[in-house]
Write a protein that holds these residues in place. Sequence first.
Motif, PDB file in Angstrom:
ATOM      1  N   LYS A 119       2.780  -2.801 -12.189  1.00 37.79           N
ATOM      2  CA  LYS A 119       1.978  -3.978 -11.807  1.00 37.79           C
ATOM      3  C   LYS A 119       3.818  -4.965 -11.815  1.00 37.79           C
TER       4      LYS A 119
ATOM      5  N   TYR B 273       4.308   1.453  -0.767  1.00 36.41           N
ATOM      6  CA  TYR B 273       4.550   1.499  -2.724  1.00 36.41           C
ATOM      7  C   TYR B 273       3.699   2.681  -3.704  1.00 36.41           C
ATOM      8  N   TYR B 274       1.777   1.952  -3.738  1.00 33.60           N
ATOM      9  CA  TYR B 274       0.987   2.425  -4.009  1.00 33.60           C
ATOM     10  C   TYR B 274       1.281   4.531  -3.974  1.00 33.60           C
ATOM     11  N   ASN B 275       0.765   4.547  -3.048  1.00 32.80           N
ATOM     12  CA  ASN B 275       0.684   5.346  -1.807  1.00 32.80           C
ATOM     13  C   ASN B 275       1.473   6.446  -2.495  1.00 32.80           C
TER      14      ASN B 275
ATOM     15  N   GLU C  53       9.777   6.413 -12.368  1.00 34.03           N
ATOM     16  CA  GLU C  53       9.305   6.254 -10.729  1.00 34.03           C
ATOM     17  C   GLU C  53      10.192   6.487  -9.638  1.00 34.03           C
TER      18      GLU C  53
ATOM     19  N   GLY D 141       4.682   4.662  -7.020  1.00 35.94           N
ATOM     20  CA  GLY D 141       4.728   3.268  -7.612  1.00 35.94           C
ATOM     21  C   GLY D 141       3.360   3.024  -8.144  1.00 35.94           C
ATOM     22  N   ASN D 142       3.798   2.399  -9.712  1.00 29.65           N
ATOM     23  CA  ASN D 142       2.281   2.340 -10.524  1.00 29.65           C
ATOM     24  C   ASN D 142       2.607   0.628 -11.082  1.00 29.65           C
TER      25      ASN D 142
ATOM     26  N   PRO E 292      -7.324   2.952  -3.760  1.00 32.76           N
ATOM     27  CA  PRO E 292      -6.324   4.065  -5.172  1.00 32.76           C
ATOM     28  C   PRO E 292      -7.154   4.883  -5.734  1.00 32.76           C
TER      29      PRO E 292
ATOM     30  N   LEU F 145      -4.096  -3.086  -7.705  1.00 26.76           N
ATOM     31  CA  LEU F 145      -3.755  -1.122  -8.243  1.00 26.76           C
ATOM     32  C   LEU F 145      -5.371  -1.008  -8.214  1.00 26.76           C
TER      33      LEU F 145
ATOM     34  N   SER G 106       5.909  -5.062  -8.711  1.00 29.92           N
ATOM     35  CA  SER G 106       5.172  -5.423  -7.762  1.00 29.92           C
ATOM     36  C   SER G 106       4.720  -6.972  -7.654  1.00 29.92           C
TER      37      SER G 106
ATOM     38  N   ARG H  55       0.948  -0.761   0.052  1.00 28.41           N
ATOM     39  CA  ARG H  55       0.674  -0.081  -0.023  1.00 28.41           C
ATOM     40  C   ARG H  55       0.909   1.133   0.015  1.00 28.41           C
TER      41      ARG H  55
ATOM     42  N   SER I  98      -1.655  -7.560  -7.379  1.00 30.84           N
ATOM     43  CA  SER I  98      -1.143  -6.298  -7.665  1.00 30.84           C
ATOM     44  C   SER I  98      -2.111  -5.857  -9.235  1.00 30.84           C
TER      45      SER I  98
END
Length: 365
Positions: free
Chosen positions: A67, A59-61, A263, A64-65, A187, A130, A70, A57, A126
């Motif tokens: 897939k 990483y995405y917040n 990234e 990070g994008n 997300p 997302l 991840s 979480r 993943s």
Amino acid sequence: MDDEEAMLLLKEEDEGRGRTSVPTQLMKLKRTHWWILVFISIFFLISAQAIGVLLGRFYYNEGGNSKWISTLVQTCGFPILYLPLCLLPSSKSSSSFSSSSCSFTTLVWIYLSLGFAIGLDNLLYSIGLLYLSASTYSILCASQLAFNGVFSYYINSQKITCLIFFSVLFLSVSAVLVSLDDDSNSPLRDSKWSYLIGCFCTVLASLIYSLQISLVQFSFEKILKSEIFDIVLEMQIYTSLVASCVAVIGLFASGEWLLLSEEMEEFQEGQVIYVLTLVGTAVSCQLGSVGSVALIFLVSSLFSNFIGTLSLIVTPLAAIAVFHDKLTEVKMVAMLIAFMGFSFYIYQNYLDDLKVQRAREAQAE
């Protein structure tokens, strides 16, 4: 009770746990030692899964994008497992390739098929995480209990007792309550199609995961038939190697590897935290996977899935400590229900263990 009756009870209780045969090494374990191994595996599975979810979480917040990255970090940490594998006494003279009763070709097919399934499963999870909010994602993940109950019944001959049924019911209700009350940031969804894709991928991933762990148990019991505990580590190492290769191929084939440097530079917490986040996720995922496979080896795939579902309740507690999420009344009730469900299943295994222990004592007399 004579010897024939004792052996019959051992066989019946063994099948009641979803096993058709128990490795000799496990049969020689004292009840206390067996429970110690089980609780150590439970600790690794619950704590590592909670840490992995929080880092995922994070990483995405933080920007990070990818897939495929991840997906890759969920299995690429397998080299760390060579250290405990080398320290195990039995591993110095034997391995799954020499101690199991099946051929080398069969072992290769087992590791290839399970590894490919793990890689595909991690990718689907993943994608689901997302595109979906945490609440929807958790609700759909809870469906793996139902899937695993079916697969365990048909593949592993798992008996569904009243205690196990109520345990499944309580854990499912608890997971739904926690996910509905989850107030963490979700997300962003670009469109309705993205939401539908996320739902489909998460449900499919839950189905594949449930089938996968039932097949792992089937492999331990029917094909490998190994009496050494390091088969657990070797199973995790070789399947993770295959899954990592799948993720690497996908990373380069999709072209996402070209965007990794950008990234990393745009990661809100900096490049060092970006790397540490990925490394921490890789290590935690490996420890969680070892705990899961160990519980399959020691008990059953259904029990391993129960503990994995229990981590859905522990994760909000970790989120409260790390992200300062609010502990609501609904979450407190949900966690209480989850621990009740967990206690039902532990008590069922305790009753089974008592019967087997008495049968062993009668046989010894």
